[in-house]
Design a protein around this motif. Structure first.
Motif, mmCIF file in Angstrom:
data_model
loop_
_atom_site.group_PDB
_atom_site.id
_atom_site.type_symbol
_atom_site.label_atom_id
_atom_site.label_comp_id
_atom_site.label_asym_id
_atom_site.label_seq_id
_atom_site.Cartn_x
_atom_site.Cartn_y
_atom_site.Cartn_z
ATOM 1 N N GLU A 35 11.681 -4.315 -4.745
ATOM 2 C CA GLU A 35 10.434 -3.838 -3.951
ATOM 3 C C GLU A 35 9.994 -5.210 -3.378
ATOM 4 O O GLU A 35 9.322 -5.121 -2.040
ATOM 5 N N GLU A 36 10.045 -6.197 -4.043
ATOM 6 C CA GLU A 36 9.557 -7.480 -3.386
ATOM 7 C C GLU A 36 10.653 -8.057 -2.365
ATOM 8 O O GLU A 36 10.008 -8.819 -1.285
ATOM 9 N N THR A 37 11.585 -8.347 -2.847
ATOM 10 C CA THR A 37 12.627 -9.106 -1.778
ATOM 11 C C THR A 37 12.707 -8.023 -0.816
ATOM 12 O O THR A 37 13.160 -8.788 0.237
ATOM 13 N N ALA A 38 12.877 -6.954 -0.919
ATOM 14 C CA ALA A 38 12.969 -5.977 0.547
ATOM 15 C C ALA A 38 11.928 -6.035 1.442
ATOM 16 O O ALA A 38 12.048 -6.345 2.380
ATOM 17 N N TYR A 39 10.738 -6.254 0.900
ATOM 18 C CA TYR A 39 9.652 -6.481 1.663
ATOM 19 C C TYR A 39 9.676 -7.865 2.333
ATOM 20 O O TYR A 39 9.250 -7.939 3.670
ATOM 21 N N ALA A 68 10.533 -0.569 3.152
ATOM 22 C CA ALA A 68 10.508 -1.729 1.980
ATOM 23 C C ALA A 68 8.863 -1.610 1.895
ATOM 24 O O ALA A 68 8.387 -2.011 0.800
ATOM 25 N N ARG A 69 8.183 -1.292 2.784
ATOM 26 C CA ARG A 69 6.727 -1.655 2.836
ATOM 27 C C ARG A 69 5.795 -0.505 1.820
ATOM 28 O O ARG A 69 4.955 -1.061 1.255
ATOM 29 N N THR A 70 6.704 0.454 1.493
ATOM 30 C CA THR A 70 5.923 1.464 0.707
ATOM 31 C C THR A 70 6.718 1.619 -0.841
ATOM 32 O O THR A 70 5.984 2.161 -1.687
ATOM 33 N N VAL A 71 7.727 0.960 -0.955
ATOM 34 C CA VAL A 71 8.633 1.523 -2.235
ATOM 35 C C VAL A 71 8.348 0.708 -3.442
ATOM 36 O O VAL A 71 7.393 -0.394 -3.188
ATOM 37 N N ARG A 72 8.385 1.431 -4.544
ATOM 38 C CA ARG A 72 7.617 0.723 -5.769
ATOM 39 C C ARG A 72 8.787 1.347 -6.740
ATOM 40 O O ARG A 72 9.283 2.416 -6.705
ATOM 41 N N LYS A 73 9.166 0.303 -7.956
ATOM 42 C CA LYS A 73 9.731 0.816 -8.905
ATOM 43 C C LYS A 73 8.645 1.269 -9.994
ATOM 44 O O LYS A 73 7.862 0.670 -10.580
ATOM 45 N N SER A 74 8.786 2.633 -10.084
ATOM 46 C CA SER A 74 7.683 3.251 -10.739
ATOM 47 C C SER A 74 8.081 3.727 -12.269
ATOM 48 O O SER A 74 7.290 4.298 -12.995
ATOM 49 N N HIS A 75 9.422 3.342 -12.754
ATOM 50 C CA HIS A 75 9.907 3.657 -14.077
ATOM 51 C C HIS A 75 10.567 2.487 -14.598
ATOM 52 O O HIS A 75 11.380 2.037 -13.716
#
Length: 330
Positions: free
Chosen positions: A95-99, A159-166
């Motif tokens: 999520e960080e590298t993509a953003y 990329a702006r909205t995605v999160r690793k959530s699990h």
């Protein structure tokens, strides 16, 4: 559709791991060609792949120098005729590298970042399916202008909205505020809505390093550690409670810090905005913004840190930094 050209850059991570005979744990070892060889269905796509072994590390060990070099390599690939690109890496920092790539690459060619939650030694590894979907997405005209997206489990996330959530689920990646941009099925990209406008910041860096701290507000914190961090930073992001609240003891520390360095007010929740002026007590969002903090808006704290780091490395003035957050964090 004419044959499309897609560059593939492998960075390592779970998707490229095999068992280490010494430790018994899995470590990055597979090359980009190894990863693609495990996806025979790629041979049936009308796509020309240009393959690059770029790094082979766990994603926790990636740094800004790696991402700077990757940004340049991607730009070169697009200048030499690639219609899109796929980046494979570990999911810990996707999520960080993509953003960061989304901020730094202004072109219309899509960059698709993917990885795997199950390494290749486990039953049902998801890496091959994710690579197949990522190549389809990178070659799809529908994603022209989308910037950088994350594709896992046949879902396409901005990329702006995605999160690793699990931490372990194969369905770990979500966009809590918006849902996915679209999905891939029957070998095609299907978008749910028109692509949103992007904001990029592509000014050359000044060469100066930037140390940007990220401090999370927690119950009962007296601010001692916050003060120490603020003194060591060139910029600071505060992951506040709720809509932008901190303990009253933080207020003087943050006001003094904001007189010296840019201090961004984000939320530790990761879904929903920092407000502007609903609450008025000491340590509320209205109080802190009046004391010179910069509102992160809808950006979560980790992405706010990356935006601030980028702006500082580009030598932006305080006014430019405030304006950039107003634009990017809406």
């Amino acid at each position: 559709m004419d044959t499309r050209t897609v560059a593939v850059f492998s960075l390592g991570g779970t998707i490229a791991m095999t068992t280490d005979p010494v430790t018994g744990g899995v470590v990055p070892a597979l090359s980009a060609h190894d990863l693609l060889a495990a996806v025979p269905a790629l041979q049936h796509l009308d796509v020309d792949l240009r393959v690059h072994d770029f790094r082979n590390v766990p994603s926790a060990s990636l740094g800004f120098d790696d991402l700077d070099a990757l940004t340049e390599a991607l730009a070169d690939a697009f200048r030499t005729g690639c219609d899109g690109a796929v980046v494979t890496q570990g999911t810990d920092t996707i999520e960080e590298t993509a953003y960061l790539l989304d901020l730094l690459l202004p072109g219309d060619q899509p960059v698709v970042v993917t990885g795997a939650m199950r390494n290749p030694t486990l039953p049902g590894p998801d890496g091959p399916a994710n690579i197949h979907a990522a190549v389809i997405a990178a070659a799809a005209p529908e994603l022209t202008g989308a910037g950088t997206v994350v594709v896992l489990g046949d879902e396409i996330h901005a990329a702006r909205t995605v999160r690793k959530s699990h931490s372990t689920s194969p369905a770990a990646f979500t966009s809590p505020a918006t849902g996915p941009l679209g999905r891939i099925h029957e070998g095609r990209v299907h978008l749910h809505a028109p692509l949103a406008a992007r904001t990029t910041f592509t000014r050359p860096t000044t060469g100066a390093a930037a140390r940007v701290g990220l401090y999370t507000a927690t119950l009962g914190d007296d601010g001692t550690l916050l003060a120490a961090m603020a003194e060591a930073c060139d910029g600071l992001v505060v992951a506040a409670f709720g809509v932008g609240h901190v303990p009253e003891g933080f207020v003087g520390i943050l006001e003094r810090a904001a007189s010296r360095i840019p201090v961004v007010l984000a939320s530790r929740i990761g879904n929903g905005p920092v407000l502007r002026g609903t609450y008025g007590f000491p340590g509320s969002e209205k109080d802190l913004l009046a004391r010179g903090l910069i509102r992160a808006g809808h950006l979560d704290a980790h992405k706010a840190r990356l935006l601030l780091h980028t702006l500082l490395r580009q030598g932006r003035t305080p006014a430019e930094i405030t304006a950039a957050f107003a634009t990017a964090a809406h």
